[in-house]
Scaffold this motif. Sequence first.
Motif, PDB file in Angstrom:
ATOM      1  N   LYS A 173      39.594  56.925  38.319  1.00 23.77           N
ATOM      2  CA  LYS A 173      39.829  56.928  37.933  1.00 23.77           C
ATOM      3  C   LYS A 173      40.978  55.908  36.735  1.00 23.77           C
ATOM      4  O   LYS A 173      40.657  54.945  37.354  1.00 23.77           O
ATOM      5  CB  LYS A 173      41.178  58.470  37.086  1.00 23.77           C
ATOM      6  N   TYR A 174      40.767  55.842  35.393  1.00 24.98           N
ATOM      7  CA  TYR A 174      41.640  54.749  34.685  1.00 24.98           C
ATOM      8  C   TYR A 174      42.504  54.694  35.145  1.00 24.98           C
ATOM      9  O   TYR A 174      42.845  53.050  35.756  1.00 24.98           O
ATOM     10  CB  TYR A 174      41.451  55.288  33.467  1.00 24.98           C
ATOM     11  N   ASP A 175      43.563  55.588  35.743  1.00 23.79           N
ATOM     12  CA  ASP A 175      44.491  54.525  36.371  1.00 23.79           C
ATOM     13  C   ASP A 175      45.664  55.179  37.871  1.00 23.79           C
ATOM     14  O   ASP A 175      45.092  56.407  37.638  1.00 23.79           O
ATOM     15  CB  ASP A 175      46.205  55.108  35.359  1.00 23.79           C
ATOM     16  N   THR A 176      45.869  55.102  38.405  1.00 22.72           N
ATOM     17  CA  THR A 176      45.452  54.483  39.687  1.00 22.72           C
ATOM     18  C   THR A 176      47.090  54.133  39.652  1.00 22.72           C
ATOM     19  O   THR A 176      47.383  53.078  39.988  1.00 22.72           O
ATOM     20  CB  THR A 176      44.587  54.267  40.579  1.00 22.72           C
ATOM     21  N   ARG A 186      24.557  39.278  37.824  1.00 21.23           N
ATOM     22  CA  ARG A 186      24.208  37.629  37.238  1.00 21.23           C
ATOM     23  C   ARG A 186      23.300  37.780  35.781  1.00 21.23           C
ATOM     24  O   ARG A 186      23.646  36.548  34.604  1.00 21.23           O
ATOM     25  CB  ARG A 186      23.032  36.891  38.230  1.00 21.23           C
ATOM     26  N   ASN A 187      22.835  38.470  35.252  1.00 24.32           N
ATOM     27  CA  ASN A 187      21.791  38.195  33.976  1.00 24.32           C
ATOM     28  C   ASN A 187      23.202  38.348  32.843  1.00 24.32           C
ATOM     29  O   ASN A 187      22.350  38.292  31.402  1.00 24.32           O
ATOM     30  CB  ASN A 187      20.676  39.747  34.004  1.00 24.32           C
ATOM     31  N   GLN A 188      24.531  38.855  33.460  1.00 25.15           N
ATOM     32  CA  GLN A 188      25.591  39.221  31.772  1.00 25.15           C
ATOM     33  C   GLN A 188      25.762  38.189  31.856  1.00 25.15           C
ATOM     34  O   GLN A 188      27.136  37.656  31.383  1.00 25.15           O
ATOM     35  CB  GLN A 188      26.024  40.133  32.384  1.00 25.15           C
ATOM     36  N   GLY A 189      25.731  36.533  32.078  1.00 26.09           N
ATOM     37  CA  GLY A 189      26.032  35.175  31.910  1.00 26.09           C
ATOM     38  C   GLY A 189      27.615  35.240  32.760  1.00 26.09           C
ATOM     39  O   GLY A 189      27.660  35.429  33.725  1.00 26.09           O
ATOM     40  N   VAL A 190      28.145  34.346  31.322  1.00 30.93           N
ATOM     41  CA  VAL A 190      29.620  34.719  31.938  1.00 30.93           C
ATOM     42  C   VAL A 190      30.543  35.715  32.117  1.00 30.93           C
ATOM     43  O   VAL A 190      31.431  35.364  32.008  1.00 30.93           O
ATOM     44  CB  VAL A 190      30.450  33.743  30.186  1.00 30.93           C
ATOM     45  N   ASP A 191      30.473  36.697  31.541  1.00 30.94           N
ATOM     46  CA  ASP A 191      30.581  38.204  31.858  1.00 30.94           C
ATOM     47  C   ASP A 191      30.092  38.701  32.810  1.00 30.94           C
ATOM     48  O   ASP A 191      29.513  39.052  32.657  1.00 30.94           O
ATOM     49  CB  ASP A 191      30.800  38.776  30.689  1.00 30.94           C
ATOM     50  N   TYR A 192      30.224  38.084  34.203  1.00 31.30           N
ATOM     51  CA  TYR A 192      30.214  38.343  35.600  1.00 31.30           C
ATOM     52  C   TYR A 192      30.464  39.581  36.147  1.00 31.30           C
ATOM     53  O   TYR A 192      29.817  40.038  36.557  1.00 31.30           O
ATOM     54  CB  TYR A 192      29.932  36.953  36.105  1.00 31.30           C
ATOM     55  N   THR A 193      31.680  39.765  35.931  1.00 30.43           N
ATOM     56  CA  THR A 193      32.430  41.064  36.786  1.00 30.43           C
ATOM     57  C   THR A 193      32.064  42.216  35.840  1.00 30.43           C
ATOM     58  O   THR A 193      32.671  42.118  34.873  1.00 30.43           O
ATOM     59  CB  THR A 193      33.426  40.653  37.369  1.00 30.43           C
ATOM     60  N   ASN A 194      31.384  42.743  36.485  1.00 34.61           N
ATOM     61  CA  ASN A 194      31.414  45.239  35.726  1.00 34.61           C
ATOM     62  C   ASN A 194      32.537  45.325  35.727  1.00 34.61           C
ATOM     63  O   ASN A 194      33.116  46.193  34.516  1.00 34.61           O
ATOM     64  CB  ASN A 194      30.478  45.704  36.060  1.00 34.61           C
ATOM     65  N   THR A 195      33.618  44.712  36.029  1.00 32.80           N
ATOM     66  CA  THR A 195      34.500  45.943  36.623  1.00 32.80           C
ATOM     67  C   THR A 195      36.569  44.982  36.619  1.00 32.80           C
ATOM     68  O   THR A 195      36.490  43.973  37.105  1.00 32.80           O
ATOM     69  CB  THR A 195      34.557  47.206  37.480  1.00 32.80           C
ATOM     70  N   GLU A 196      37.288  45.783  36.124  1.00 33.18           N
ATOM     71  CA  GLU A 196      38.293  44.730  35.545  1.00 33.18           C
ATOM     72  C   GLU A 196      39.005  45.941  37.203  1.00 33.18           C
ATOM     73  O   GLU A 196      39.625  46.830  36.060  1.00 33.18           O
ATOM     74  CB  GLU A 196      39.311  44.878  34.783  1.00 33.18           C
ATOM     75  N   GLY A 252      57.529  50.712  40.712  1.00 35.03           N
ATOM     76  CA  GLY A 252      56.112  51.720  40.775  1.00 35.03           C
ATOM     77  C   GLY A 252      55.129  50.309  41.116  1.00 35.03           C
ATOM     78  O   GLY A 252      55.063  49.902  40.023  1.00 35.03           O
ATOM     79  N   ILE A 253      53.577  50.768  41.430  1.00 29.51           N
ATOM     80  CA  ILE A 253      52.754  50.233  40.773  1.00 29.51           C
ATOM     81  C   ILE A 253      51.312  51.350  40.233  1.00 29.51           C
ATOM     82  O   ILE A 253      51.138  52.019  40.280  1.00 29.51           O
ATOM     83  CB  ILE A 253      52.169  49.757  42.305  1.00 29.51           C
ATOM     84  N   SER A 254      50.933  50.553  39.099  1.00 23.96           N
ATOM     85  CA  SER A 254      49.462  50.756  38.158  1.00 23.96           C
ATOM     86  C   SER A 254      48.666  50.143  38.319  1.00 23.96           C
ATOM     87  O   SER A 254      48.822  48.680  38.207  1.00 23.96           O
ATOM     88  CB  SER A 254      50.459  51.445  37.402  1.00 23.96           C
ATOM     89  N   ILE A 255      47.309  50.301  38.634  1.00 26.46           N
ATOM     90  CA  ILE A 255      47.030  50.163  38.788  1.00 26.46           C
ATOM     91  C   ILE A 255      45.783  50.450  37.407  1.00 26.46           C
ATOM     92  O   ILE A 255      44.487  51.505  37.353  1.00 26.46           O
ATOM     93  CB  ILE A 255      45.395  49.997  39.782  1.00 26.46           C
ATOM     94  N   LYS A 256      45.180  50.279  36.634  1.00 22.08           N
ATOM     95  CA  LYS A 256      44.332  50.350  35.121  1.00 22.08           C
ATOM     96  C   LYS A 256      42.828  49.891  35.575  1.00 22.08           C
ATOM     97  O   LYS A 256      42.129  48.433  35.591  1.00 22.08           O
ATOM     98  CB  LYS A 256      44.959  50.137  33.869  1.00 22.08           C
ATOM     99  N   THR A 257      42.116  50.778  35.663  1.00 21.35           N
ATOM    100  CA  THR A 257      40.290  50.286  36.217  1.00 21.35           C
ATOM    101  C   THR A 257      39.511  50.546  34.391  1.00 21.35           C
ATOM    102  O   THR A 257      39.892  51.112  33.495  1.00 21.35           O
ATOM    103  CB  THR A 257      39.704  51.121  36.926  1.00 21.35           C
ATOM    104  N   LYS A 258      39.166  49.705  33.706  1.00 19.74           N
ATOM    105  CA  LYS A 258      38.271  48.986  32.704  1.00 19.74           C
ATOM    106  C   LYS A 258      36.684  48.388  33.115  1.00 19.74           C
ATOM    107  O   LYS A 258      36.471  48.427  33.662  1.00 19.74           O
ATOM    108  CB  LYS A 258      38.502  47.915  31.967  1.00 19.74           C
ATOM    109  N   GLU A 259      36.057  49.447  32.476  1.00 25.46           N
ATOM    110  CA  GLU A 259      34.181  48.284  32.478  1.00 25.46           C
ATOM    111  C   GLU A 259      34.365  47.814  31.555  1.00 25.46           C
ATOM    112  O   GLU A 259      34.452  48.166  30.424  1.00 25.46           O
ATOM    113  CB  GLU A 259      33.554  50.051  32.525  1.00 25.46           C
ATOM    114  N   TYR A 303      31.330  51.541  37.383  1.00 27.98           N
ATOM    115  CA  TYR A 303      31.271  50.815  38.547  1.00 27.98           C
ATOM    116  C   TYR A 303      32.335  50.474  39.485  1.00 27.98           C
ATOM    117  O   TYR A 303      32.531  50.617  40.435  1.00 27.98           O
ATOM    118  CB  TYR A 303      30.772  49.255  38.529  1.00 27.98           C
ATOM    119  N   GLY A 304      33.385  50.989  38.341  1.00 29.06           N
ATOM    120  CA  GLY A 304      35.259  50.961  38.767  1.00 29.06           C
ATOM    121  C   GLY A 304      35.008  52.362  39.758  1.00 29.06           C
ATOM    122  O   GLY A 304      35.931  52.084  41.239  1.00 29.06           O
TER     123      GLY A 304
END
Length: 744
Positions: A556-559, A589-599, A672-679, A685-686
Amino acid sequence: MNDVLQLKGTFEQKSNSSRPGAPELPAQATVKIEHVRQLKRDLEQLKEYWQKSKLINGALISVFYIDVIAKSRRISATLAKGNETSNSSIVGAKFSNDNKLKHVITHYVSIDTLDESINRYNYAICILEKSYNGLITADDIQRLNNNLQEFNYPYLSKTIFAKIIVDSYYVEKFRIPSIDKKFSEDSIITIYKTDVDTCELMEKIGISLLPGRIVDETTMLLTPDQLSILMQKAPFLISMAVSDLSHFTKLDFQLDNYKSLTIPKPTNEPIIGVIDTMFDTNVYFADWVEFTNMVDPNIELTASDYNHGTAVSSIIVDGPSFNPELDDGCGRFRVRHFGVATGKSFSSFSILRAIREIISRNRDIKVWNLSLGSSMEINPNFISPEAAILDKIQYENDVIFIVAGTNKNTKEKMFIGAPADSINSLVINSVDFANNPASYSREGPVLSFFIKPDVCYYGGDKSKLMRVCSPTGEAMVAGTSFAAPWIARKMAYLINIIGLSREVAKALIIDSATGWSSQTMPSSLIGYGVVPKNINDIIKSPNDEIRFILSGVSEKYDTYNYNLPVPIYKNTHPFIARATMCYFPCCSRNQGVDYTNTELDIYFGRITTLNHKGKLKTSIKSINNNYQSTNDFHWLYEETARKFYRKWDNVKHIREIIKKNKPKKVYNGLWGISIKTKERLEEKYGIGIKFGIIVTLKEINGINRIEDFIQQCSLRGWLVNRINVDNRIDIYNVAEETIEFSDN
């Protein structure tokens, strides 16, 4: 030295409860009616052009922004209609050629959607004339959002009007896509994705495609004549183009007198995959290498075609035997070697096809060494086809590629070559034996942003060359090709023998190359630093450090986990900290410089609980002061977020530095550790993406507090395992034993 600890516990998952706010302009920003009119004229001219063109059914439109633009600041009411969002129509992204870095994002939309945008701009212009005297400010938009100003225009909603104004502020102009690069040889071409099949589209233009020359649904291999036709009739279709013929980057061998070496027969040693030039089966370690020739049998091979590949595999199998100063404590490795190129040049298209086949047929291999590289520099606006296929393979399979950073033969600055622009791969540059960047080092970054190379290692240089085994005996060499195999050995040791995931192993390698002395950005020449020689310096830490491993899966969004008991002394935390996180995202690759789909956005630090407007609010005081995903209002430009917080990068390294450190205040005793997932795209894809995190705590007084940490973790429900090398080797050997069943 302390063992590295492996902490196993539960990461909680939480959906994102926040919703996008009302459209707003930056403070003091204004939008003039003249600019909105010009944007409307751009759209009208584009509509006229695409209505005359019968090649595709819709319209390709490039949006030129005023800056590097965050996803939340991209157009939202322009090139959108009904349930069709602007973001869903993106087919490419690059940076403009201006002095200032700016986004140019290309969309493919229907003529109806283009009509809708023109109508919206028309209505917005009317409203600007009647209610705002041709000039609207950020305060005007704020009053509109807060219902402090009347809005009685039935043909355009208040929200859509505000969005059109915000779109107009961030957009400089609309144009037809264009490309000005020319090629005189076979080229790998990628076109923008439309609703017309690629083969059908090429037939309309007059280009007949053979099935064997198609890479994927939008990428193909064209001859110069075919490319000339495409450039003449439909240049706007071309998203990316690279030459197919790559010259091999290597430095010359210096052959020495043959020195006889012996080696025992292989047993159950881990296997590393090698994709390279040919391998000579007459060398002393040939029993350790399973060789497959994948070069076209019609190509005549010469003796020089065997030098590079044989040398690379010699390091992986037995490198410490003839380079004792680089003894890494990892032992020997078996090799499965695939010859895909000659020693002079290679076809990128052929290698793309070969790599797919090789990986699909060798699922048992986790670590692959790829020391082939192009002499041509990477393009700043798109990933090479070779790198893209490596990234796709690593997203879909539990494997990792160790890729050489490529070499140069000039004193001038030179960017790295394909496939060293692979984002998911671990890319290795060279240093000399004094830890200085090698004279042949080429530089990153990739797509003007991603850190490449990741790390560096010893590859030999003029002052001291590296020994390898060649088909004719001992050879003295230099190059990133001979630095990469040493890291492949370490990765295989961590994954196959120690039993770590590739995410954790990659994070350990990168973390081991970093230090505490300064807060400088990673180098374009050496990445995050020089990896230690001995494996013990990677899987152990000094007595004043506590290093532990965390791994998890984002659902989910916050792990998150708020349950890390960092030791307390005299009511303080006497530590400075650092953390390294790695993950393998899906890339487009077809997204050019915005290459990675997930942050994946990482937060690590002390847990604080504050009274916020009558409610208790728990949050992490991150060690790098990251506030990208907090609910507090902080204005952060996209370029700043990318530079300082590595937004959209798949390697995150955050740390404090050694200075006159004071113990940290204790809030509630927990970190603590928090991982925020953004698309970036509409697809999720995340979901299910794995991550590995290495955390290091350094005691500022030099005291060993690891036993206290282990005890406190156990009390709080963590399962703590020590990474003990001897125990892991015993486990590996037992697991690899062949069991023979008797007939009785």
